[in-house]
Design a protein around this motif. Sequence first.
Motif, PDB file in Angstrom:
ATOM      1  N   VAL A 162       5.763   2.978 -11.132  1.00  0.00           N
ATOM      2  CA  VAL A 162       4.435   2.818 -11.449  1.00  0.00           C
ATOM      3  C   VAL A 162       4.087   2.820 -12.831  1.00  0.00           C
ATOM      4  CG1 VAL A 162       2.350   4.333 -11.247  1.00  0.00           C
ATOM      5  CG2 VAL A 162       4.221   4.475  -9.316  1.00  0.00           C
ATOM      6  N   ILE A 179       2.015  -0.907  -8.784  1.00  0.00           N
ATOM      7  CA  ILE A 179       3.339  -0.245  -8.194  1.00  0.00           C
ATOM      8  C   ILE A 179       4.120  -1.479  -7.815  1.00  0.00           C
ATOM      9  CG2 ILE A 179       4.103   1.223  -6.341  1.00  0.00           C
ATOM     10  CD1 ILE A 179       0.918   2.298  -6.036  1.00  0.00           C
ATOM     11  N   LEU A 196       3.834  -0.753   1.250  1.00  0.00           N
ATOM     12  CA  LEU A 196       3.397   0.601   1.060  1.00  0.00           C
ATOM     13  C   LEU A 196       2.377   0.944   1.911  1.00  0.00           C
ATOM     14  CD1 LEU A 196       2.514   0.443  -3.051  1.00  0.00           C
ATOM     15  CD2 LEU A 196       4.129   1.660  -1.785  1.00  0.00           C
ATOM     16  N   GLN A 198       1.262   4.471   2.647  1.00  0.00           N
ATOM     17  CA  GLN A 198       0.233   5.762   2.146  1.00  0.00           C
ATOM     18  C   GLN A 198       0.336   5.957   0.491  1.00  0.00           C
ATOM     19  OE1 GLN A 198       1.211   9.807   3.589  1.00  0.00           O
ATOM     20  NE2 GLN A 198      -0.319   9.235   5.035  1.00  0.00           N
ATOM     21  N   LEU A 199      -0.774   6.458   0.177  1.00  0.00           N
ATOM     22  CA  LEU A 199      -0.737   6.994  -1.246  1.00  0.00           C
ATOM     23  C   LEU A 199      -1.831   8.119  -1.202  1.00  0.00           C
ATOM     24  CD1 LEU A 199      -1.208   3.974  -3.588  1.00  0.00           C
ATOM     25  CD2 LEU A 199       0.983   5.463  -3.332  1.00  0.00           C
ATOM     26  N   GLU A 200      -1.558   9.357  -1.966  1.00  0.00           N
ATOM     27  CA  GLU A 200      -2.554  10.289  -2.357  1.00  0.00           C
ATOM     28  C   GLU A 200      -2.649  10.551  -3.850  1.00  0.00           C
ATOM     29  OE1 GLU A 200      -2.020  13.137   1.789  1.00  0.00           O
ATOM     30  OE2 GLU A 200      -1.196  13.650  -0.117  1.00  0.00           O
ATOM     31  N   ARG A 211      -7.164   9.888  -0.667  1.00  0.00           N
ATOM     32  CA  ARG A 211      -6.121   9.542  -0.015  1.00  0.00           C
ATOM     33  C   ARG A 211      -6.304   7.928   0.787  1.00  0.00           C
ATOM     34  NH1 ARG A 211      -6.428  13.077   3.990  1.00  0.00           N
ATOM     35  NH2 ARG A 211      -4.857  14.361   3.185  1.00  0.00           N
ATOM     36  N   MET A 236       0.201  10.899  -8.373  1.00  0.00           N
ATOM     37  CA  MET A 236       0.177   9.974  -7.407  1.00  0.00           C
ATOM     38  C   MET A 236       1.485   9.943  -6.493  1.00  0.00           C
ATOM     39  SD  MET A 236      -0.322   5.700  -7.646  1.00  0.00           S
ATOM     40  CE  MET A 236      -1.831   5.764  -7.812  1.00  0.00           C
ATOM     41  N   GLY A 238       3.320   8.759  -2.508  1.00  0.00           N
ATOM     42  CA  GLY A 238       3.041   8.314  -1.223  1.00  0.00           C
ATOM     43  C   GLY A 238       4.608   7.581  -0.673  1.00  0.00           C
ATOM     44  N   ASP A 240       6.413   4.062   1.679  1.00  0.00           N
ATOM     45  CA  ASP A 240       6.272   2.790   2.313  1.00  0.00           C
ATOM     46  C   ASP A 240       6.718   2.631   3.530  1.00  0.00           C
ATOM     47  OD1 ASP A 240       9.007   2.632   2.418  1.00  0.00           O
ATOM     48  OD2 ASP A 240       9.188   1.166   0.580  1.00  0.00           O
ATOM     49  N   VAL A 246       6.967   6.851  -3.539  1.00  0.00           N
ATOM     50  CA  VAL A 246       6.471   6.472  -4.503  1.00  0.00           C
ATOM     51  C   VAL A 246       5.961   7.893  -5.310  1.00  0.00           C
ATOM     52  CG1 VAL A 246       4.395   5.297  -5.753  1.00  0.00           C
ATOM     53  CG2 VAL A 246       5.627   3.980  -3.661  1.00  0.00           C
ATOM     54  N   GLU A 247       6.233   8.032  -6.464  1.00  0.00           N
ATOM     55  CA  GLU A 247       5.821   9.548  -6.882  1.00  0.00           C
ATOM     56  C   GLU A 247       5.671   9.170  -8.361  1.00  0.00           C
ATOM     57  OE1 GLU A 247       9.056  11.841  -5.771  1.00  0.00           O
ATOM     58  OE2 GLU A 247       7.978  12.733  -4.106  1.00  0.00           O
TER      59      GLU A 247
END
Length: 261
Positions: A162, A179, A196, A198-200, A211, A236, A238, A240, A246-247
């Motif tokens: 990221v 990303i 990808l 989901q992302l929060e 979200r 951030m 999420g 894939d 993804v952090e």
Amino acid sequence: MRYRIYCLLFLLLARPLDLFAAESPADPLNSVMWHEMHQRLLDGAPVVFDERVRVSAPAVAEDSLNLPLWIDATALGEVERLLVFAELNPIPKVLDMQPLKAAPRIGLRIKVQQATPVRAAALTADGVWHLGGVLVDAAGGGCTAPSMGSGSSDWADRLGEVTARLWSRENHSRLRASIVHPMDTGLVAGIPAFYLEQLEIRASGGDLISRLALFEPIAENPVLTLDLPKVKQLTMAGRDNNGNPVEAQISESSQTGSNRL
């Protein structure tokens, strides 16, 4: 009399279920797929075409792999969901956002397969979808072309990396994050869907700000722009569709650069 009642019940039960859904209003973009999208993506719920939902995009997609979009439904006030879709894509759904504490506004880039209506649907608390959209002309092929990055020797090492910037504006904070991810649609022979999912976005204390559910038509190496409540630092996180995480921790003090936990 009883025979008539039985006949009436039979006719009602025999009707297709979608006939009980709200009737699709006339489409200002005259899309042949509008009724299908209304039933499939919006479950036939009540819909109004509303100029307060703004979709900004070039009239012509010069690059079918990277069509920039800016979606803004802030004029509606509180929005529960923001759904983005490209009707004539083989995979229409692009993004499903729960703004929560964020503004119902987002910038992103998508792939388009051909000329298509691109729409945003904003769901308000009364259960009504408010729609805006534009027609985009395109040479096509964006959804059936292989990703470029997967041909690079280091793409696997950088997967999920990221690069982000967080800065203050007059009454909110703006986040722009890129990303690293191929976002393969699964429509190219021999290349499965890999995207990808989901992302929060959370404040530093853990409170959920927004979200996002993402889908295959988002462009490779997604770049997302969101307007958030005033924050100095956020997380951030999420994954894939293969479970790769993804952090990232992002703060105002680190305006650019790679952020990985």
